[in-house]
Write a protein that holds these residues in place. Structure first.
Motif: not given
Length: 155
Positions: A35-39, A62-65, A72-78
């Motif tokens: 998932i991290r690689k894809f994001l 469970v990794r993207d509930p 993506f929008w929360t963790e990567v884009v902030g």
């Protein structure tokens, strides 16, 4: 060998990619690392100025509930408080417009539901509508009957 799961849309001059259409595979959600690689791939495309249309036909794990978009929008884009999928609408399509501040267009849908029409941005001010449901049905018509039975579990 890896299967292609991305379509590149080139500028009319053919000199640069302006957008990608990404279809999430089960492997993209197989592990947290996947998932991290894809994001990171999505983030890198947006940073290069490429717009994205992402189709996630797989329920959350469970990794993207809340689905890939929420992560993506929360963790990567902030961006906190990002919408996510629900138990009733567990699949999603997302259009991302690359600009100084990226914009997301998120649409969840249900298993067996109609795929929504989504924008595919060509530049920050112009897009085309992609008729995903019609495209799916047109593609399905060309699948040989033998494989339709296998896919549908009626073989």
């Amino acid at each position: 060998s890896q299967k292609a799961n991305r379509v590149a849309v080139f500028h009319a001059t053919g000199d640069r990619v302006v957008a990608y259409v990404e279809i999430v595979s089960p492997g993209n959600k197989h592990s947290d690392s996947s998932i991290r690689k894809f994001l990171a791939k999505l983030e890198e495309a947006l940073e290069r100025g490429c717009h994205l249309l992402v189709i996630d036909p797989h329920p959350p794990t469970v990794r993207d509930p809340n689905g890939l978009h929420a992560r993506f929008w929360t963790e990567v884009v902030g961006q906190p408080d990002s919408p996510g999928v629900t138990a009733d609408e567990s699949l999603a399509v997302m259009a991302y417009r690359s600009d100084v501040v990226p914009t997301a267009y998120f649409t969840p849908f249900a298993v067996g539901g109609t795929l929504p029409e989504m924008p595919l941005f060509l530049d920050p001010d112009r897009y085309i509508d992609v008729p995903l449901e019609q495209t799916y049905h047109n593609a399905w018509k060309s699948v040989p009957a033998r494989w339709k039975h296998v896919i549908e579990g009626t073989a």
